[in-house]
Design a protein around this motif. Structure first.
Motif, PDB file in Angstrom:
ATOM      1  N   ALA A 427       0.775  -1.173  -0.112  1.00 23.90           N
ATOM      2  CA  ALA A 427       0.081   0.074  -0.038  1.00 23.90           C
ATOM      3  C   ALA A 427       0.812   1.127   0.062  1.00 23.90           C
ATOM      4  O   ALA A 427       0.638   2.310  -0.728  1.00 23.90           O
ATOM      5  N   ARG A 428       1.932   1.208   0.726  1.00 27.53           N
ATOM      6  CA  ARG A 428       2.757   2.464   0.953  1.00 27.53           C
ATOM      7  C   ARG A 428       3.458   2.759  -0.560  1.00 27.53           C
ATOM      8  O   ARG A 428       3.634   3.842  -0.773  1.00 27.53           O
ATOM      9  N   GLU A 429       4.088   1.589  -1.164  1.00 28.92           N
ATOM     10  CA  GLU A 429       4.517   1.819  -2.308  1.00 28.92           C
ATOM     11  C   GLU A 429       3.539   2.301  -3.442  1.00 28.92           C
ATOM     12  O   GLU A 429       4.059   3.019  -4.455  1.00 28.92           O
ATOM     13  N   ARG A 430       2.454   1.768  -3.504  1.00 29.36           N
ATOM     14  CA  ARG A 430       1.258   2.265  -4.351  1.00 29.36           C
ATOM     15  C   ARG A 430       0.922   3.800  -4.145  1.00 29.36           C
ATOM     16  O   ARG A 430       0.796   4.298  -5.078  1.00 29.36           O
ATOM     17  N   ILE A 431       1.108   4.201  -2.955  1.00 24.46           N
ATOM     18  CA  ILE A 431       0.630   5.520  -2.803  1.00 24.46           C
ATOM     19  C   ILE A 431       1.611   6.444  -3.164  1.00 24.46           C
ATOM     20  O   ILE A 431       1.710   7.535  -3.814  1.00 24.46           O
ATOM     21  N   ARG A 432       3.035   5.890  -2.921  1.00 23.10           N
ATOM     22  CA  ARG A 432       4.230   6.616  -3.248  1.00 23.10           C
ATOM     23  C   ARG A 432       3.840   6.986  -4.939  1.00 23.10           C
ATOM     24  O   ARG A 432       4.165   7.973  -5.500  1.00 23.10           O
ATOM     25  N   ARG A 433       3.966   5.700  -5.696  1.00 19.47           N
ATOM     26  CA  ARG A 433       3.821   5.821  -6.977  1.00 19.47           C
ATOM     27  C   ARG A 433       2.939   6.479  -7.746  1.00 19.47           C
ATOM     28  O   ARG A 433       3.072   7.267  -8.556  1.00 19.47           O
ATOM     29  N   ALA A 434       1.619   6.212  -7.124  1.00 20.82           N
ATOM     30  CA  ALA A 434       0.633   7.076  -7.596  1.00 20.82           C
ATOM     31  C   ALA A 434       0.670   8.504  -7.359  1.00 20.82           C
ATOM     32  O   ALA A 434       0.323   9.326  -8.302  1.00 20.82           O
ATOM     33  N   GLY A 435       1.151   8.964  -6.416  1.00 26.41           N
ATOM     34  CA  GLY A 435       1.531  10.400  -6.100  1.00 26.41           C
ATOM     35  C   GLY A 435       2.242  11.138  -7.264  1.00 26.41           C
ATOM     36  O   GLY A 435       1.964  12.278  -7.547  1.00 26.41           O
ATOM     37  N   LEU A 436       3.322  10.260  -7.435  1.00 32.18           N
ATOM     38  CA  LEU A 436       4.438  10.823  -8.496  1.00 32.18           C
ATOM     39  C   LEU A 436       3.658  10.803  -9.963  1.00 32.18           C
ATOM     40  O   LEU A 436       3.842  11.953 -10.517  1.00 32.18           O
ATOM     41  N   ALA A 437       2.736   9.895 -10.271  1.00 31.35           N
ATOM     42  CA  ALA A 437       2.167   9.674 -11.410  1.00 31.35           C
ATOM     43  C   ALA A 437       1.183  11.030 -11.520  1.00 31.35           C
ATOM     44  O   ALA A 437       1.190  11.735 -12.648  1.00 31.35           O
ATOM     45  N   ILE A 438       0.493  11.266 -10.306  1.00 31.51           N
ATOM     46  CA  ILE A 438      -0.499  12.548 -10.378  1.00 31.51           C
ATOM     47  C   ILE A 438       0.088  13.587 -10.505  1.00 31.51           C
ATOM     48  O   ILE A 438      -0.292  14.636 -10.994  1.00 31.51           O
TER      49      ILE A 438
END
Length: 466
Positions: A427-438
């Motif tokens: 979950a933490r890695e998903r949030i990090r990567r999603a944040g960068l993409a957004i």
């Protein structure tokens, strides 16, 4: 279970700076630990402050039951208490131990968590609980008990695909039970969402108007042909009745449909003449008369809102413009293929980790509905999973400039995976990567985006557990 909701704990939330993003400035929280402990720890800071709780609890499949609250009793005690064994010791219901305790254990796990969650909600807050067939009926009864049956809002049906190997019906339906904290606090609250593809329909009307050299009859024919060429499963077809175009009211190329103007029942002011603008004769009137009072009809005529036929024999209609009714009420059923969410998560992480992650786009739709009048709302998910709720909140804020913030809670559940040790790590890695993409795709008009999160974990304290 009732005792578990009220029993004190000697635990605290410890920061994990190395796992966080923008720890000192972000208002988002990711908490690792048992959600029963977390819900208790948040009571003081977030009592009555959460606008929406969305949960997708673990489905009761009879295995992988990782929330090990101690509600144990012996099989003999259970059978006697539940009336399945007589005083002489005979079984009254065959094979009911697995049947009864199967549901009881799961509901006992859910009950204290829902009790604690309720106190975190604002008076005008909501909870949405996703569930499948196994516990759908029992969860609704439990939520009636915790939130009150009067606060039930909807039982949404989510059709997630088709399984052609099913014996009877495709087992691909899930549900979303929606309850308000206090329905009495929702006066004036109306959920609306944009009609699908409104902009493309309006553009089709403008093209038809120009291609027809501003001829309303020809433009309408072309727009109806445009509708006919759409695929049968195109979601825009819900607005197919908006199939006329004209420019008589000074709005060239406007798309509308003709709504009848008859009165449901006659009144003393409903019957009066309307004169056809070409023939000068009274138009055909329904026996009940007109739906609008004479003064209102006069205003509608002056605004060009009444569509007349070629002569007085055709009953006129009221023009309902698409661009003035571009939102719609929300249907309690919808279709969204669950495989799409899996594919997007696989692409984001670069490998397959979750088979059935929550769909962040479906979540974004419902979060948006609940927070339409509260763009700075707190959204909570205490069965955080792969972090879909956080992903949805960030995408919504990037789209509309909102300042919603999230609280995610996820148990440190171990994973048999080469890259990630636990679901919380995923979950933490998903949030990090999603944040960068957004951040990379965000509009320049969005001034400030909080794409970080403060990572915390439940830990013991040095305080005595009294």
């Amino acid at each position: 279970a009732a005792f578990a909701a009220n029993s004190p704990i000697a635990k605290t939330l410890r920061p994990m700076r190395e796992e966080s993003v923008d720890f000192d400035t972000t208002k988002n929280l990711f908490i690792e630990g048992d959600n029963l402990d977390v819900l208790k720890l948040l009571q003081e800071s977030y009592l009555g402050k959460v606008q929406l709780i969305y949960i997708d609890p673990p489905y009761n499949t009879g295995n992988d039951f990782v929330y090990e609250d101690d509600f144990a009793e012996t099989a003999a005690d259970y059978l006697e208490r539940s009336g399945q064994r007589s005083e002489s010791g005979d079984r009254l219901v065959a094979n009911s131990e697995s049947n009864g305790r199967f549901h009881s254990d799961w509901l006992s796990m859910m009950y204290p968590r829902l009790k604690l969650a309720r106190s975190l909600l604002k008076d005008d807050g909501f909870i949405i609980a996703a569930i499948d067939d196994h516990e759908h009926g029992t969860l609704r009864m439990l939520m009636d008990s915790v939130f009150g049956a009067d606060n039930f809002i909807a039982d949404v049906v989510w059709q997630g695909g088709r399984k052609n190997d099913a014996q009877f019906l495709s087992p691909s339906t899930d549900y979303m039970l929606i309850y308000a904290r206090d329905v009495a606090a929702l006066e004036g609250v109306r959920w609306r969402e944009p009609k699908p593809g409104v902009d493309s329909i309006l553009e089709a009307g403008r093209r038809a108007w120009e291609a027809s050299n501003h001829d309303a009859v020809e433009a309408t024919r072309q727009l109806k042909q445009w509708w006919a060429n759409l695929p049968l499963d195109d979601e825009r077809r819900a607005s197919e009745h908006y199939n006329q175009v004209d420019g008589e009211d000074g709005r060239p190329g406007v798309v509308f449909f003709g709504d009848n103007m008859r009165k449901p029942a006659p009144t003393s002011t409903s019957r009066y003449d309307i004169i056809h603008p070409v023939t000068g004769k009274p138009v055909n009137m329904h026996p009940n008369g007109w739906a609008y009072a004479p003064e209102n009809m006069k205003r509608l005529l002056a605004e060009g809102r009444v569509k007349f036929g070629p002569d007085e024999t055709t009953r006129p209609t009221m023009k309902r413009y698409l661009d003035e009714t571009s939102t719609q009420t929300v249907m309690p059923t919808f279709y969204a293929d669950r495989r799409a969410a899996s594919n997007r998560l696989r692409a984001l992480l670069g490998e397959s980790v979750f088979d059935f992650p929550k769909d962040e786009r479906v979540l974004a739709r419902w979060i948006n509905l609940v927070t339409q009048s509260a763009p700075d709302a707190v959204i909570m998910d205490f069965f955080g999973g792969s972090g879909s709720t956080a992903h949805a909140v960030m995408e919504l804020n990037a789209a509309d400039g909102g300042k919603r913030r999230y609280i995610l809670v996820q148990l440190d559940e171990r994973l048999d995976h080469a890259t990630y040790e636990s679901i919380a790590d995923v979950a933490r890695e998903r949030i990090r990567r999603a944040g960068l993409a957004i951040r990379d795709g965000a509009s320049d008009e969005v001034e400030v985006l909080d794409l970080g999160f403060r990572s915390l974990r439940v830990d013991t304290t040095n305080l005595a557990d009294t």
